[in-house]
Every structure is written in structure tokens, then in C-alpha cells.
Enzyme design. Structure first.
Site, PDB file in Angstrom:
ATOM      1  N   GLU A  47      52.864  -4.523 -42.758  1.00  0.00           N
ATOM      2  CA  GLU A  47      53.351  -3.971 -41.488  1.00  0.00           C
ATOM      3  C   GLU A  47      54.692  -4.614 -41.149  1.00  0.00           C
ATOM      4  O   GLU A  47      54.770  -5.818 -40.894  1.00  0.00           O
ATOM      5  CB  GLU A  47      52.339  -4.245 -40.368  1.00  0.00           C
ATOM      6  CG  GLU A  47      52.823  -3.771 -39.004  1.00  0.00           C
ATOM      7  CD  GLU A  47      51.897  -4.167 -37.855  1.00  0.00           C
ATOM      8  OE1 GLU A  47      50.666  -4.357 -38.086  1.00  0.00           O
ATOM      9  OE2 GLU A  47      52.394  -4.305 -36.729  1.00  0.00           O
ATOM     10  N   ARG A  51      61.187  -4.770 -34.786  1.00  0.00           N
ATOM     11  CA  ARG A  51      61.690  -5.718 -33.785  1.00  0.00           C
ATOM     12  C   ARG A  51      62.992  -6.372 -34.205  1.00  0.00           C
ATOM     13  O   ARG A  51      63.471  -7.271 -33.536  1.00  0.00           O
ATOM     14  CB  ARG A  51      60.657  -6.818 -33.539  1.00  0.00           C
ATOM     15  CG  ARG A  51      59.401  -6.319 -32.917  1.00  0.00           C
ATOM     16  CD  ARG A  51      58.544  -7.495 -32.506  1.00  0.00           C
ATOM     17  NE  ARG A  51      57.152  -7.155 -32.623  1.00  0.00           N
ATOM     18  CZ  ARG A  51      56.179  -8.015 -32.848  1.00  0.00           C
ATOM     19  NH1 ARG A  51      56.449  -9.287 -33.007  1.00  0.00           N
ATOM     20  NH2 ARG A  51      54.940  -7.611 -32.932  1.00  0.00           N
ATOM     21  N   LYS A 134      43.603  -0.501 -33.746  1.00  0.00           N
ATOM     22  CA  LYS A 134      44.027  -1.901 -33.737  1.00  0.00           C
ATOM     23  C   LYS A 134      43.458  -2.522 -32.467  1.00  0.00           C
ATOM     24  O   LYS A 134      43.478  -1.877 -31.406  1.00  0.00           O
ATOM     25  CB  LYS A 134      45.560  -1.947 -33.741  1.00  0.00           C
ATOM     26  CG  LYS A 134      46.190  -3.267 -33.344  1.00  0.00           C
ATOM     27  CD  LYS A 134      47.668  -3.270 -33.686  1.00  0.00           C
ATOM     28  CE  LYS A 134      48.375  -4.422 -32.965  1.00  0.00           C
ATOM     29  NZ  LYS A 134      49.582  -4.868 -33.679  1.00  0.00           N
TER      30      LYS A 134
HETATM   31  C1  3PG Z   1      52.194  -8.699 -33.483  1.00  0.00           C
HETATM   32  O1  3PG Z   1      52.362  -7.487 -33.377  1.00  0.00           O
HETATM   33  O2  3PG Z   1      53.030  -9.550 -33.177  1.00  0.00           O
HETATM   34  C2  3PG Z   1      50.910  -9.114 -34.050  1.00  0.00           C
HETATM   35  O3  3PG Z   1      49.950  -8.980 -33.116  1.00  0.00           O
HETATM   36  C3  3PG Z   1      50.954 -10.463 -34.683  1.00  0.00           C
HETATM   37  O4  3PG Z   1      50.369 -11.414 -33.892  1.00  0.00           O
HETATM   38  P1  3PG Z   1      50.319 -12.928 -34.411  1.00  0.00           P
HETATM   39  O5  3PG Z   1      51.757 -13.403 -34.501  1.00  0.00           O
HETATM   40  O6  3PG Z   1      49.547 -13.650 -33.347  1.00  0.00           O
HETATM   41  O7  3PG Z   1      49.643 -12.929 -35.746  1.00  0.00           O
END
Ligand code: 3PG
Length: 212
Positions: A47, A51, A134
Site C-alpha cells: 500500500e 501522502r 479496513k
Molecule cells: C496509515 O494509514 O498510516 C496506517 O494506518 C499505518 O498506521 P501505522 O503507522 O500505525 O502502522
């Protein structure tokens, strides 16, 4: 693509490995090495969060890596979904769920893994035909205990919990019958990225695989 078909596809992806690495990549030059190391380490489903300014280019490069399935994360709008699909994303992940986003993914044929936490949010997604969701933000929303509680009344829905999942708590989630895999950013650290230490990334991917 109907929501039922979308969930069928995201479900199949979530069954490929116990962990989906959540990636925030700021340098396109990292894309190929990073994706290759993760796939080699046993994590083929990736994924890439939208960002960073180069996220779509990263998706474009990673999509070329054999054996990988690259999705876009942090997909918030129809436009995000469209651009992700054009870049070669084979699925989209969203922290939440909106009608506009669902309809856009339906129109462009991009399987969506939408976020839901409460019973009402899950039921709303179910009404539209989604059965693979999710669970975000997993730890802050009650963690494995909450997911276990949803299993009784809503056993037909499966989840990929994400947000605060770590190597220490992942097994607790993965032991639940309504959890197919977890998502997390821990597999790839900024240090390994900066150093292009693909050997370390591959080793962490192998450890993540062993959490199943
Ligand atoms: C996100 O989209 O940032 C995910 O939820 C990842 O979360 P994490 O950094 O706590 O693994």
C-alpha cells in the site's frame, strides 16, 4: 465494478500475506528496490499512501515489479482514486468511507478497501455490498477486543486492521477469524529507506510473514 466484486478482489489480496506494508515513499528512486525487497521477503501486497508528492510515480514504478500487487493508500476523493488507477494501482485503501468515493471506484473499476470501525459504519458498507473492510485506526478504536466484539453480530465481514499495529500485537489480531491480514508501517523504517538497505527490509518482511 460492483462493490461485491471489489470486496471479492480485496479479500483475495488480503489472503496473500499476513501483513500489508503501509508505505510512505518520498523518493521515486526507492520504489523499485523497496518493492522488490518486500515481494522477495514474502509480502507481495503493498500500500503506497498518497501522502507524498511523488506517490503516484512510486506506484507507477512499483507496479512494474513482478509478483507485486500495488495499491494506493489514503485515497480520500474520486480524483485520488482516478489518479491512482491511472498510475497502475490495482486497489485503493481509504481510512474511511464515503458514497462519492465508493461510486467513483465502482465507475472506474478500482477495488476499494474502505475503512470502518463502528457497527453502524460496518453495516452501512455492508448495505452497499462491501464485505472486506479496513479497521482504522485499529489500536485507538479498541484493537483486537473491538474486532472480536464485531464478530458476533457481523460475522460475514472481514477486516484488515491498520493503525498502531506492531510486531508485538499483530498476532492477537491475526488470530481472530474476522481478520485476514493487518496493515502497518513498521516493516519499512525511514532509516532503511534512506540507506536503501533492501537486505534489512527483506529480513523485516520475512519476520512479518512469520507472524501468521
Ligand atoms: C496509515 O494509514 O498510516 C496506517 O494506518 C499505518 O498506521 P501505522 O503507522 O500505525 O502502522
Amino acid at each position: 465494478m460492483l462493490p461485491e466484486q471489489q470486496s471479492q478482489q480485496t479479500r483475495a489480496l488480503c489472503q496473500l500475506a499476513p501483513v500489508i506494508p503501509v508505505l510512505v515513499v518520498g523518493d521515486v528512486a526507492h520504489a523499485e528496490g523497496l518493492a522488490t525487497a518486500l515481494v522477495k521477503g514474502g509480502l507481495p501486497v503493498l500500500e503506497v499512501t498518497l501522502r507524498t508528492s511523488v506517490a503516484l510515480d512510486v506506484i507507477r514504478e512499483m507496479a512494474k515489479v513482478p509478483g507485486g500487487h500495488v495499491g494506493a493508500g489514503t485515497v480520500l476523493t474520486p480524483d485520488d482514486a482516478k489518479r491512482a488507477k491511472e498510475a497502475g494501482a490495482s486497489f485503493a485503501v481509504s481510512p474511511g468511507f464515503t458514497d462519492r468515493l465508493a461510486h467513483a471506484c465502482e465507475d472506474i473499476g478500482l477495488p476499494l478497501l474502505p475503512g470502518a470501525v463502528t457497527a453502524s459504519e460496518v453495516m452501512r458498507a455492508m448495505e452497499l455490498g462491501y464485505s472486506m473492510l479496513k479497521f482504522f485506526p485499529a489500536e485507538a478504536a479498541g484493537g483486537a477486543k473491538s474486532l472480536k466484539s464485531l464478530l458476533g453480530p457481523l460475522p460475514q465481514v472481514s477486516f484488515c486492521p491498520t493503525g498502531g499495529v506492531t510486531p508485538q500485537n499483530a498476532s492477537e489480531y491475526l488470530a481472530l477469524p474476522n481478520v485476514l491480514c493487518v496493515g502497518g508501517s513498521w516493516v519499512v523504517s525511514d532509516v532503511h529507506l534512506a540507506d536503501k538497505d533492501w537486505g534489512a527490509v527483506e529480513a523485516l518482511a520475512r519476520q512479518a510473514c512469520a507472524l501468521a
